[in-house]
Structure formats: C-alpha cells, structure tokens
Design a protein around this motif. Structure first.
Motif, mmCIF file in Angstrom:
data_model
loop_
_atom_site.group_PDB
_atom_site.id
_atom_site.type_symbol
_atom_site.label_atom_id
_atom_site.label_comp_id
_atom_site.label_asym_id
_atom_site.label_seq_id
_atom_site.Cartn_x
_atom_site.Cartn_y
_atom_site.Cartn_z
ATOM 1 N N ASN A 204 0.818 -1.214 0.000
ATOM 2 C CA ASN A 204 0.000 0.000 0.000
ATOM 3 C C ASN A 204 0.851 1.262 0.000
ATOM 4 N N ARG A 205 2.023 1.188 0.598
ATOM 5 C CA ARG A 205 2.944 2.331 0.507
ATOM 6 C C ARG A 205 3.296 2.602 -0.955
ATOM 7 N N LEU A 206 3.544 1.534 -1.706
ATOM 8 C CA LEU A 206 3.878 1.688 -3.115
ATOM 9 C C LEU A 206 2.695 2.244 -3.910
ATOM 10 N N LEU A 207 1.500 1.742 -3.620
ATOM 11 C CA LEU A 207 0.312 2.267 -4.305
ATOM 12 C C LEU A 207 0.119 3.752 -3.999
ATOM 13 N N ASP A 208 0.350 4.137 -2.764
ATOM 14 C CA ASP A 208 0.206 5.544 -2.389
ATOM 15 C C ASP A 208 1.258 6.415 -3.068
ATOM 16 N N MET A 209 2.368 5.809 -3.504
ATOM 17 C CA MET A 209 3.394 6.536 -4.246
ATOM 18 C C MET A 209 3.054 6.679 -5.725
ATOM 19 N N GLY A 210 2.003 6.002 -6.174
ATOM 20 C CA GLY A 210 1.615 6.102 -7.575
ATOM 21 C C GLY A 210 1.782 4.840 -8.388
ATOM 22 N N VAL A 211 2.232 3.743 -7.749
ATOM 23 C CA VAL A 211 2.332 2.457 -8.436
ATOM 24 C C VAL A 211 0.929 1.982 -8.815
ATOM 25 N N SER A 212 0.815 1.276 -9.947
ATOM 26 C CA SER A 212 -0.503 0.875 -10.463
ATOM 27 C C SER A 212 -0.798 -0.610 -10.364
ATOM 28 N N GLY A 213 0.181 -1.419 -9.940
ATOM 29 C CA GLY A 213 -0.095 -2.843 -9.844
ATOM 30 C C GLY A 213 1.145 -3.627 -9.487
ATOM 31 N N PHE A 214 0.979 -4.965 -9.461
ATOM 32 C CA PHE A 214 2.061 -5.836 -9.000
ATOM 33 C C PHE A 214 2.110 -7.126 -9.793
ATOM 34 N N ARG A 215 3.333 -7.568 -10.069
ATOM 35 C CA ARG A 215 3.569 -8.936 -10.498
ATOM 36 C C ARG A 215 3.982 -9.684 -9.232
ATOM 37 N N LEU A 216 3.250 -10.714 -8.858
ATOM 38 C CA LEU A 216 3.503 -11.449 -7.627
ATOM 39 C C LEU A 216 4.412 -12.632 -7.917
ATOM 40 N N ALA A 228 -5.404 -14.003 -2.137
ATOM 41 C CA ALA A 228 -6.694 -13.299 -2.170
ATOM 42 C C ALA A 228 -6.837 -12.373 -0.969
ATOM 43 N N ALA A 229 -6.409 -12.832 0.194
ATOM 44 C CA ALA A 229 -6.526 -12.013 1.400
ATOM 45 C C ALA A 229 -5.667 -10.762 1.294
ATOM 46 N N ILE A 230 -4.501 -10.891 0.680
ATOM 47 C CA ILE A 230 -3.627 -9.734 0.500
ATOM 48 C C ILE A 230 -4.211 -8.785 -0.542
ATOM 49 N N VAL A 231 -4.664 -9.328 -1.668
ATOM 50 C CA VAL A 231 -5.240 -8.493 -2.729
ATOM 51 C C VAL A 231 -6.450 -7.718 -2.211
ATOM 52 N N ASP A 232 -7.252 -8.369 -1.375
ATOM 53 C CA ASP A 232 -8.446 -7.708 -0.847
ATOM 54 C C ASP A 232 -8.107 -6.511 0.037
ATOM 55 N N GLY A 233 -6.897 -6.482 0.587
ATOM 56 C CA GLY A 233 -6.515 -5.391 1.463
ATOM 57 C C GLY A 233 -5.771 -4.255 0.790
ATOM 58 N N LEU A 234 -5.631 -4.323 -0.529
ATOM 59 C CA LEU A 234 -4.879 -3.291 -1.246
ATOM 60 C C LEU A 234 -5.676 -1.998 -1.398
ATOM 61 N N HIS A 235 -4.988 -0.879 -1.341
ATOM 62 C CA HIS A 235 -5.601 0.414 -1.623
ATOM 63 C C HIS A 235 -5.936 0.533 -3.111
ATOM 64 N N GLU A 236 -6.755 1.507 -3.443
ATOM 65 C CA GLU A 236 -6.933 1.867 -4.843
ATOM 66 C C GLU A 236 -5.689 2.593 -5.339
ATOM 67 N N THR A 237 -5.522 2.639 -6.648
ATOM 68 C CA THR A 237 -4.404 3.384 -7.216
ATOM 69 C C THR A 237 -4.679 4.881 -7.121
ATOM 70 N N SER A 238 -3.694 5.686 -7.478
ATOM 71 C CA SER A 238 -3.843 7.138 -7.400
ATOM 72 C C SER A 238 -4.907 7.660 -8.352
ATOM 73 N N THR A 239 -5.280 6.840 -9.351
ATOM 74 C CA THR A 239 -6.342 7.235 -10.291
ATOM 75 C C THR A 239 -7.699 6.673 -9.886
#
Length: 494
Positions: A204-216, A228-239
């Motif tokens: 979420n720190r990365l998303l708050d910096m403007g990152v748009s997604g992740f390769r896991l 799934a539990a981790i994905v469900d807890g992610l913030h929205e992107t800056s857009t």
C-alpha cells in the motif's frame, strides 16, 4: 524468482500437443479479443530508477507502451563473494525501499515521471519468502540492515516462517510446494495475519506513491486464498482504480493457473515455450491454435517470449537470437491472446548468474540504450516498437483472414483494423527463403506504413509502405525473419 522448478518449463514442452498446420477459410469465426491489462508491458529488468524515469520520458511513453514492470525495490541481500548476482533482488531482508537501483526518493520520482509520460508502473513483489541459506553471513543488506535467515529485525521473526525448513523435494505434493523452501529461501507464513499486515503495509505504501499494480513472484508457492486475502486489502491506485495484479505460476499437473485467476491475471509458460520454440525452429503455422493449448482465457493470461528466468535456462529464444527474437515478440504484440509483455534487460554473456552493470559495491550503474550493448533495449528495436501502435490500434478485435503455407509463413487479420504477415525463416527441410504472394485482408483501401520496418510518426512512415486494393488484397515480398504489419492508425493520409 530463481527457481529449481524452471525444469517444469521443459516438462511443459513435452506435454504440448502441436496441431498440424491448416489454412482455415477467411471468414472463420473471430477469436476472443484481449480483455486483460490496458496494453503492452515492458519488463525493465534490473534498470535503476533514475534511468527508468528518463526512458519513460524519452522512449516508453512516446512509443505507447502501457506499463513497465520494475525489479523489486525492497532492500535485499548483497552477495559480494558471488559477484553481486541478479538473484540478490529476489532475496529481501526488509521492505525498506533501499535496493541497488536506488532509494525511496528516486523510486517515487521515477514513478511520477513514468506516470507523467503515460506509462504505468507495476512492481515485481516478492511475498513468498525472504533471504536464503546461500546468503548466510554475507553481511548487511543493500540498505545496511543486519539480518539472519528467519530473523529480520523490525520485519519478521522465526515464528513468521513455515516449520518445513527443507527444500521442496516433491513437486507433485502441493503441501510441500506451498510450505517448504524454494531453493533454501525462508518460506513465509502467508496465512498469518501478522505476515499479511506487514506485506500490505509495504504494498500500500507503493500504491500511495503512484504504483498501479504488482507482479507477484512465486505465486505457485502460496495458496491462492492467501494471495486473495492480501489483494483484498490493497488500496486503490492514485487514479481511483483497482491495482492490476498478475501472478507468476509455472503450471503443472499439481498446480493449475486457473486456481489463481480469482486474484488477477496469470503468467502462462505454455505460451512461452510454444512461441519461442516455433520461431526458433521456423515452423509457426500451428500457432493459430495457441488459445486452445492453455487453460487460461485471453483476458486472464500474461504472455511473453522470454522473462529473466527463461532467458537464463537454455531458452529456445533469447536476445542473442536477434531478428528471430524480435519477430517472435512482434507476433506476441499482434496475436489476439493475452496481455503481452516484452523483456528488456542486460547482456549477461556466458554468465547466467551475472548481475546488471554495477560499481565496485554492487550498486547498478546508469542504464541506457547506447551503453555499448551492456543493456538490451528490446523495447526500442524497430520491429518491436512499431508493433506497440499495432497492438493498440487492433485492441478489442479478434482473429480473421488466417493463411499459412504449412510451415514458416503465416498471415492473419485483426478485424478490419490490422493485418500481419510473419516469415520465420523456415525449419530444416522447408523453404526458408523469401515469399512473394498476394495476401487478402479486411483492411480498407489505402496506403499503409509497414510498422515492422519503421515507425509511423506525424503522418510519415519511416519504413516500407504498402498499397491495399479496394478488395483488401495487396502483393508483397516477405524476407526471412521479417514481416508486414499494417493497421488503421498507420495509413498515410488516413
């Protein structure tokens, strides 16, 4: 990831059923269109943050790439006695943003620069494990953190790791695959709320910096419900959008890619093996049936000719194959299956463990496409860069007007928006020379730029032009290891 399980890729090759070449009628039903990510991704393997910022502004953005995948930004082990190999990056020791590519400030500046150039940033995230047995007593991490295997002060303690502290021995045992250690890497309890909360704080720190997604990375080694539990807890992107997720899964009889599609897209190594092998051998007519050879739908698959693992593991094709490699990547951008990803990394020569060009302390030197061949800029190669516009122009269309010669030459349309021809050079015993013929497309009449031979910019073509007749036909000569790619947004005077 540096997995022993790359042997699975070889095993997959033996399991693929290669269909015989056919020439279906021109009015065949259209294949399912792509519905995954918003366009081509470039894996900028090993590139430092400041160099990436400049490359987004000067090349990646102007050429129309949708996103880049960047190497893990976390603090990692430093293996000076091994010459700072590439796989250091996949052994985190903390989630601080202090890697050999730069610190938090330069990372955030890079993300802002790339977003400003219209290029999204996807981070390669290592969640399955921390450091491995091979890094014991190697000193502090790239940010100065002291650690030992199973003890990462301020991040994880011994109880945060699975009790199976042996390497995976039986890949047909799903419990072992998900709970034991991948080549000695400390395997995290991703079912633990503490571990998940720690990882979510990082992501979420990365998303708050403007990152748009992740390769896991290493998703196969984590239960899909943990992801799934981790994905469900992610913030929205800056857009204000959901982050784009794609998972590395080397599928086999024990682990299927479809188990993970509820969390996001999935890499398909079956595609990698089929396309790389076909273009390496020159027999590409059977590629028409690619979607039938994987259990992933087009909107669920991330596809690529090579990644940082496969190019080091006796690949059918790599950057060393020149024109054949570029042509295979061009096909990936043209064919209506999956979200295409291009690999741009560095020349490692005969040393498959070699890290990126670095200083005496293992920190990566500035990257650039004029750096004496040290950096391999596949994304800039004319046949590849020209196909990015093709990929965007035909987006949402299916496959039509297929033709092949039963071997090394194929042609197909993407609705009435584009048409492509590929001559792979021919397999042994086949005609490997040039092909001259009349091709039939569904394109409107006009003069088009062949974007495989030059960029179309400001209404002008930097390469060959081709005249399409009122009935959609055109006649041309296609040399070995080359092709033709015409699309609606590269019509002269259109």
């Amino acid at each position: 990831m540096r997995p022993v399980v790359l042997a699975t890729i070889t095993a997959l090759a033996g399991a693929v059923v290669v269909p015989s070449a056919t020439t279906p009628p021109a009015d065949e039903a259209a294949a399912a269109p792509i519905t995954g990510a918003e366009g081509p991704i470039v894996q900028m393997f090993g590139w430092p943050w400041e160099s990436l910022a400049e490359e987004c502004r000067s090349s990646l953005g102007p050429d129309g790439y949708a996103a880049i995948q960047v190497s893990p930004p976390t603090e990692h082990v430093q293996l000076a006695d091994q010459g700072y190999p590439w796989y250091e990056d996949y052994q985190p020791v903390s989630y601080d943003l202090r890697s050999r590519r730069g610190g938090a400030e330069s990372f955030e500046n890079m993300v802002a620069a790339c977003n400003g150039a219209g290029v999204k940033v996807y981070v390669d995230a290592v969640l399955n494990h921390m450091s491995g047995s091979g890094s014991q007593d190697s000193g502090p991490g790239s940010g100065g953190t002291e650690y030992s295997k199973y003890d990462y002060p301020g991040t994880y303690a011994d109880s945060d790791f699975h009790d199976c502290r042996e390497d995976i021995a039986d890949y047909t045992d799903q419990w072992e695959v998900r709970n034991c250690e991948l080549v000695g890497l400390a395997d995290l309890r991703t079912e633990s709320s503490k571990v998940r909360d720690t990882q979510l704080a990082y992501l979420n720190r990365l998303l708050d910096m403007g990152v748009s997604g992740f390769r896991l990375d290493g998703s196969k080694h984590m239960p899909p419900e943990d992801i799934a539990a981790i994905v469900d807890g992610l913030h929205e992107t800056s857009t204000g959008n959901e982050p784009y997720i794609y998972q590395e899964v080397i599928a086999d009889s024990t682990t299927r890619g479809t188990e993970y599609t509820g969390n996001g897209d999935v890499t398909t190594f079956t595609y990698t093996d089929r396309v790389s092998s076909a273009f390496a051998k020159g027999s590409i007519a059977g590629l028409r049936n690619l979607p039938e050879e994987t259990d992933l739908g087009s909107g669920q698959a991330v596809v690529f000719v090579a990644n940082h693992d496969t190019e080091r593991d006796s690949p059918p094709l790599s950057y060393e194959d020149g024109a054949a490699y570029d042509l295979a990547n061009s096909f990936t951008l043209a064919f209506p299956y999956g979200t295409p990803r291009i690999l741009s990394g560095f020349d490692f020569g005969d040393d498959t463990d070699a890290g990126p060009p670095s200083d005496d302390n293992g920190f990566t030197r500035p990257a650039g496409c004029a750096d004496d061949g040290a950096w391999v800029c596949t994304h800039r190669h004319t046949p590849v860069a020209g196909m990015v516009g093709f990929n965007q122009a035909v987006r949402g269309t299916g496959l039509n007007d297929w033709w092949d010669n039963g071997g090394n030459v194929i042609a197909f349309g993407r609705g009435d928006a584009g048409f492509a021809v590929f001559n792979s050079g021919g397999a042994q015993g086949q005609d490997s020379g040039e092909t001259t013929r009349q091709f039939r497309s569904s394109l409107p009449a006009g003069t088009y730029c062949n974007v495989l031979t030059g960029r179309f910019e400001n209404g002008e073509c930097g390469g060959e032009t081709i005249e399409v007749n009122s009935d959609g036909t055109f006649t041309t000569t296609v040399e070995p290891n080359s092709g033709v790619a015409l699309h609606q947004d590269a019509e002269l005077g259109g």
